[in-house]
Design a protein around this motif. Structure first.
Motif, PDB file in Angstrom:
ATOM      1  N   ARG A  40      51.418 115.786 -24.292  1.00 41.89           N
ATOM      2  CA  ARG A  40      50.447 114.754 -24.679  1.00 41.89           C
ATOM      3  C   ARG A  40      50.134 113.842 -23.500  1.00 41.89           C
ATOM      4  NH1 ARG A  40      52.389 112.707 -30.668  1.00 41.89           N
ATOM      5  NH2 ARG A  40      51.709 114.561 -31.802  1.00 41.89           N
ATOM      6  N   GLY A  41      51.171 113.470 -22.737  1.00 43.47           N
ATOM      7  CA  GLY A  41      50.937 112.628 -21.561  1.00 43.47           C
ATOM      8  C   GLY A  41      50.054 113.320 -20.539  1.00 43.47           C
ATOM      9  N   LEU A  42      50.332 114.600 -20.307  1.00 44.63           N
ATOM     10  CA  LEU A  42      49.502 115.351 -19.364  1.00 44.63           C
ATOM     11  C   LEU A  42      48.063 115.450 -19.857  1.00 44.63           C
ATOM     12  CD1 LEU A  42      51.919 118.264 -18.403  1.00 44.63           C
ATOM     13  CD2 LEU A  42      51.223 116.353 -16.971  1.00 44.63           C
ATOM     14  N   ALA A  43      47.874 115.676 -21.159  1.00 34.40           N
ATOM     15  CA  ALA A  43      46.520 115.770 -21.714  1.00 34.40           C
ATOM     16  C   ALA A  43      45.786 114.442 -21.576  1.00 34.40           C
ATOM     17  CB  ALA A  43      46.580 116.199 -23.175  1.00 34.40           C
ATOM     18  N   ALA A  44      46.469 113.332 -21.834  1.00 32.11           N
ATOM     19  CA  ALA A  44      45.834 112.019 -21.691  1.00 32.11           C
ATOM     20  C   ALA A  44      45.450 111.770 -20.240  1.00 32.11           C
ATOM     21  CB  ALA A  44      46.777 110.927 -22.198  1.00 32.11           C
ATOM     22  N   ASN A  45      46.339 112.144 -19.308  1.00 30.23           N
ATOM     23  CA  ASN A  45      46.023 111.955 -17.886  1.00 30.23           C
ATOM     24  C   ASN A  45      44.824 112.791 -17.471  1.00 30.23           C
ATOM     25  OD1 ASN A  45      48.141 110.192 -17.532  1.00 30.23           O
ATOM     26  ND2 ASN A  45      49.576 111.762 -16.874  1.00 30.23           N
TER      27      ASN A  45
END
Length: 198
Positions: A40-45
């Motif tokens: 999720r963090g990678l997708a948000a970034n």
């Protein structure tokens, strides 16, 4: 997100519990939740990067349109605004590049941390399971042969060996008598049945 209902989640949990067992299930859940958080963090970034790239591209397009309209014929105020736009575009590009480098560095560190945690937890599980197996084997050995460790420390004479064999036979006969009572203890009704059968 995946259109999974409550019944599917319960089914997945039950299958995971059967496959992994109650000891490894919490660790597996923590590991999966860590992966989900990281993804999720990678997708948000990535979404933030794409949004900034789109804004930057729109800014560049508007600057090119302004240049195509022949900047020399524009008023000094408009040319000043165009210069400010160019400078802000360059600053955004630089900040975007630094943010991109920071994000890749952070994500690599997070992935390495998660992998290290997973390996440490799996080693810990392996050690605890090995310790439990060793303890149960030790308990069985001490229950079945409490005198064996004492006898290994000293050599036994033939008389002592014969005495130990007699003790073992007595224990065995006691255990067998618990399962198979002698003929004396058989009820009179069963004695009549045996005599009728013969």
């Amino acid at each position: 997100m995946f259109d999974i209902g409550f019944s599917e989640l319960v089914l997945i949990f039950i299958v995971g519990l059967v496959v992994l067992g109650p000891q490894k299930m919490p660790i597996a859940i923590r590991t999966v939740m860590g992966w989900i958080r990281t993804i999720r963090g990678l997708a948000a970034n990535v979404q933030n990067e794409l949004a900034q790239e789109l804004k930057l591209q729109e800014l560049k397009d508007s600057i090119k349109k302004a240049e195509a309209l022949n900047l020399s014929s524009l008023s000094p105020e408009l040319s000043k605004t165009v210069e400010e736009l160019k400078q802000s575009a360059q600053q955004m590009q630089e900040s975007l590049n630094t943010a991109k480098n920071d994000i890749t560095k952070l994500t690599d560190e997070q992935v390495a941390d998660i992998q290290a945690k997973i390996s440490a937890e799996s080693e810990q599980l392996d050690q605890t399971s090995e310790n439990q197996v060793a303890e149960s084997a030790l308990q069985k050995n001490t229950e079945n042969a409490p005198l064996a460790s004492e006898n290994e420390a000293k050599e036994l004479s033939p008389a002592e060996l014969a005495e130990m064999a007699e003790l073992d036979e007595e224990k065995l006969s006691e255990q067998l008598s618990a399962y198979y009572p002698p003929d004396d203890e058989i009820s009179p009704a069963t004695k009549k049945e045996k005599s009728n059968a013969s």
